[in-house]
Scaffold this motif. Structure first.
Motif, PDB file in Angstrom:
ATOM      1  N   UNK A 113       0.694  -1.385  -0.045  1.00  0.00           N
ATOM      2  CA  UNK A 113       0.075  -0.081   0.002  1.00  0.00           C
ATOM      3  C   UNK A 113       0.931   1.292  -0.176  1.00  0.00           C
ATOM      4  N   UNK A 114       2.096   1.293   0.682  1.00  0.00           N
ATOM      5  CA  UNK A 114       2.867   2.341   0.619  1.00  0.00           C
ATOM      6  C   UNK A 114       4.480   1.957   0.195  1.00  0.00           C
ATOM      7  N   UNK A 115       4.941   3.105  -0.056  1.00  0.00           N
ATOM      8  CA  UNK A 115       6.410   3.095  -0.540  1.00  0.00           C
ATOM      9  C   UNK A 115       7.150   3.440   0.800  1.00  0.00           C
ATOM     10  N   UNK A 116       8.106   2.818   1.266  1.00  0.00           N
ATOM     11  CA  UNK A 116       8.935   3.385   2.437  1.00  0.00           C
ATOM     12  C   UNK A 116      10.116   3.773   1.769  1.00  0.00           C
ATOM     13  N   UNK A 117      10.463   5.322   2.162  1.00  0.00           N
ATOM     14  CA  UNK A 117      11.529   6.005   1.559  1.00  0.00           C
ATOM     15  C   UNK A 117      12.452   6.407   2.826  1.00  0.00           C
ATOM     16  N   UNK A 118      13.866   6.554   2.375  1.00  0.00           N
ATOM     17  CA  UNK A 118      14.701   7.446   3.159  1.00  0.00           C
ATOM     18  C   UNK A 118      14.400   8.678   3.416  1.00  0.00           C
ATOM     19  N   UNK A 119      14.266   9.298   4.483  1.00  0.00           N
ATOM     20  CA  UNK A 119      14.213  10.684   4.778  1.00  0.00           C
ATOM     21  C   UNK A 119      15.660  11.340   4.441  1.00  0.00           C
ATOM     22  N   UNK A 120      15.714  12.304   3.315  1.00  0.00           N
ATOM     23  CA  UNK A 120      17.088  12.574   2.954  1.00  0.00           C
ATOM     24  C   UNK A 120      17.630  13.680   3.802  1.00  0.00           C
ATOM     25  N   UNK A 121      16.378  14.404   4.536  1.00  0.00           N
ATOM     26  CA  UNK A 121      16.865  15.451   5.547  1.00  0.00           C
ATOM     27  C   UNK A 121      17.308  15.090   6.787  1.00  0.00           C
ATOM     28  N   UNK A 122      16.896  13.776   7.211  1.00  0.00           N
ATOM     29  CA  UNK A 122      17.288  13.228   8.436  1.00  0.00           C
ATOM     30  C   UNK A 122      17.965  11.919   8.241  1.00  0.00           C
ATOM     31  N   UNK A 123      19.181  11.705   7.887  1.00  0.00           N
ATOM     32  CA  UNK A 123      19.766  10.227   7.611  1.00  0.00           C
ATOM     33  C   UNK A 123      19.647   9.301   8.717  1.00  0.00           C
ATOM     34  N   UNK A 124      19.083   8.086   8.171  1.00  0.00           N
ATOM     35  CA  UNK A 124      18.755   7.083   8.986  1.00  0.00           C
ATOM     36  C   UNK A 124      17.383   6.975   9.409  1.00  0.00           C
ATOM     37  N   UNK A 125      16.487   7.876   8.933  1.00  0.00           N
ATOM     38  CA  UNK A 125      15.153   7.864   9.297  1.00  0.00           C
ATOM     39  C   UNK A 125      14.153   7.669   7.980  1.00  0.00           C
ATOM     40  N   UNK A 126      13.012   7.342   8.155  1.00  0.00           N
ATOM     41  CA  UNK A 126      12.150   6.645   7.119  1.00  0.00           C
ATOM     42  C   UNK A 126      11.018   7.415   7.266  1.00  0.00           C
ATOM     43  N   UNK A 127      10.304   7.759   5.840  1.00  0.00           N
ATOM     44  CA  UNK A 127       8.842   7.934   5.677  1.00  0.00           C
ATOM     45  C   UNK A 127       8.172   7.041   4.779  1.00  0.00           C
ATOM     46  N   UNK A 128       7.038   7.341   4.685  1.00  0.00           N
ATOM     47  CA  UNK A 128       6.125   6.402   3.546  1.00  0.00           C
ATOM     48  C   UNK A 128       5.451   7.505   2.459  1.00  0.00           C
ATOM     49  N   UNK A 129       5.061   7.153   1.727  1.00  0.00           N
ATOM     50  CA  UNK A 129       4.104   7.747   0.438  1.00  0.00           C
ATOM     51  C   UNK A 129       3.087   6.628   0.222  1.00  0.00           C
ATOM     52  N   UNK A 130       1.965   6.752  -0.196  1.00  0.00           N
ATOM     53  CA  UNK A 130       0.980   5.863  -0.862  1.00  0.00           C
ATOM     54  C   UNK A 130       1.376   5.440  -2.073  1.00  0.00           C
ATOM     55  N   UNK A 131       1.037   4.403  -2.504  1.00  0.00           N
ATOM     56  CA  UNK A 131       1.067   4.073  -3.758  1.00  0.00           C
ATOM     57  C   UNK A 131       0.097   4.552  -4.645  1.00  0.00           C
ATOM     58  N   UNK A 132       0.154   4.477  -6.080  1.00  0.00           N
ATOM     59  CA  UNK A 132      -1.120   5.085  -6.712  1.00  0.00           C
ATOM     60  C   UNK A 132      -2.168   4.179  -6.551  1.00  0.00           C
ATOM     61  N   UNK A 133      -3.318   4.830  -6.391  1.00  0.00           N
ATOM     62  CA  UNK A 133      -4.599   3.896  -6.258  1.00  0.00           C
ATOM     63  C   UNK A 133      -4.707   3.490  -4.841  1.00  0.00           C
ATOM     64  N   UNK A 134      -3.924   3.657  -3.702  1.00  0.00           N
ATOM     65  CA  UNK A 134      -4.114   2.976  -2.557  1.00  0.00           C
ATOM     66  C   UNK A 134      -4.657   4.185  -1.502  1.00  0.00           C
ATOM     67  N   UNK A 135      -5.504   5.086  -1.826  1.00  0.00           N
ATOM     68  CA  UNK A 135      -5.751   6.119  -1.055  1.00  0.00           C
ATOM     69  C   UNK A 135      -7.089   5.691  -0.190  1.00  0.00           C
TER      70      UNK A 135
END
Length: 335
Positions: A113-135
């Motif tokens: 349902x989501x893409x797990x992404x590395x947070x570029x502003x704070x190395x070592x931390x992670x955020x997520x964004x929804x995949x298309x169609x998964x709202x």
């Protein structure tokens, strides 16, 4: 490669921890403490774990931390302080909705349902964004201010983590996590999305009472039924669904939605459990069908067998008989 992360000095105060006990109903058996001089979200004293205040006051996290959350973190190899508030909100929202529907939900479903992404502003931390169609959930905040400074620690025991084997949680920050895999949407995930969208919730409805009640329930074991339509249909099925229909084999989902609206309106009428009807003169066939839709919902809820309206001729005949026999046009009326 070592992580380069500039840890700010924690701004959490003793009053903030007391607020967790009082305002957020943390049991006194959970031992909370302020971070020491040399402690950071990456390095914590033995026997303790770390968290951010924002996880509790704006993300819905509770103590004891629900096992499904800890399970997914352990499988990802991530510490609790490596995920951003955005990550935690989506995880809690999906877990809550899945449990409300009695469905099994774990890391595999989450990562589809989501893409797990590395947070570029704070190395070592992670955020997520929804995949298309998964709202599924509306208005989940994406960014937070000064969440890194709101750092505190708590003792790892049954009071804070329940029966979860907390030795599985990483004691060091992970530098990388496995890629999320294919971006194509499976029939299983389309089916899951369709069910989770039955109650198109706004994030503001995920209050502490709802979250506590859901995680007190047994974990769901059912799997979502397969969805055989296209990805575009999965994404827009909620918006396309007509409010009423007399099509053959009237869908249970439409009827359930109609019942829900009727119950909500009935609840707003003091001293009345049924809607009132207003007589009118001769009207169109569409008006008669509107009355029949309401009656159809009533018949289903009472366990009555519905007539099979296979053709448009049968539908029209059925509607005309209803109008002729009642002498009035039946319309649900809610003042």
């Amino acid at each position: 490669m070592s992580l380069s992360f500039n840890f700010p000095r924690p701004t959490a105060k003793a009053d903030d921890l007391e607020d967790l006990y009082k305002a957020y109903r943390v049991d006194r058996s959970v031992i909370l403490d302020l971070a020491g001089t040399h402690e950071t979200p990456k390095t914590v004293r033995e026997g303790y774990y770390e968290a951010y205040l924002s996880f509790f006051n704006s993300c819905g996290l509770i103590f004891p931390i629900p096992e499904p959350i800890l399970e997914i973190l352990a499988e990802l190899g991530l510490s609790l302080t490596q995920i951003l508030p955005n990550f935690l909100r989506y995880l809690i929202a999906f877990l809550v909705r899945a449990r409300e529907e009695g469905l099994s939900f774990g890391l595999s479903e989450f990562r589809q349902l989501v893409l797990v992404k590395r947070n570029q502003q704070n190395p070592g931390t992670f955020l997520v964004s929804l995949r298309p169609g998964c709202h599924v959930i509306e208005d989940i905040p994406y960014r937070d201010e000064k969440w890194r400074e709101q750092f505190f620690v708590f003792k790892m025991d049954r009071a804070s983590m329940g029966e979860f084997d907390f030795s599985r949680l990483p004691r060091r920050w992970a530098e990388n996590i496995a890629p999320s895999g294919s971006s194509s949407m499976s029939d299983e995930i389309r089916g899951l999305i369709g069910i989770l969208r039955r109650d198109r919730s706004n994030w503001s409805t995920f209050d502490q009472a709802r979250i506590r009640a859901v995680f007190a329930m047994p974990e769901g074991t059912d799997r979502a039924p397969l969805f055989r339509g296209s990805e575009d249909e999965a994404e827009h099925s909620q918006e396309r669904r007509p409010p009423v229909s007399l099509s053959p084999g009237l869908g249970d989902e439409t009827i359930a939605a109609t019942r829900k609206r009727c119950r909500s309106s009935e609840g707003a009428l003091p001293g009345s459990s049924l809607p009132r009807f207003v007589p009118e003169g001769d009207g169109s066939l569409f008006a008669a069908q509107s009355g029949l839709i309401f009656l159809t919902g009533r018949m289903r809820s009472a366990g009555c067998r519905l007539p099979s309206l296979v053709s448009s001729v049968e539908k029209e005949a059925y509607a005309k008989v209803a109008v002729a026999s009642s002498k009035v046009r039946l319309l649900p009326y809610f003042p």
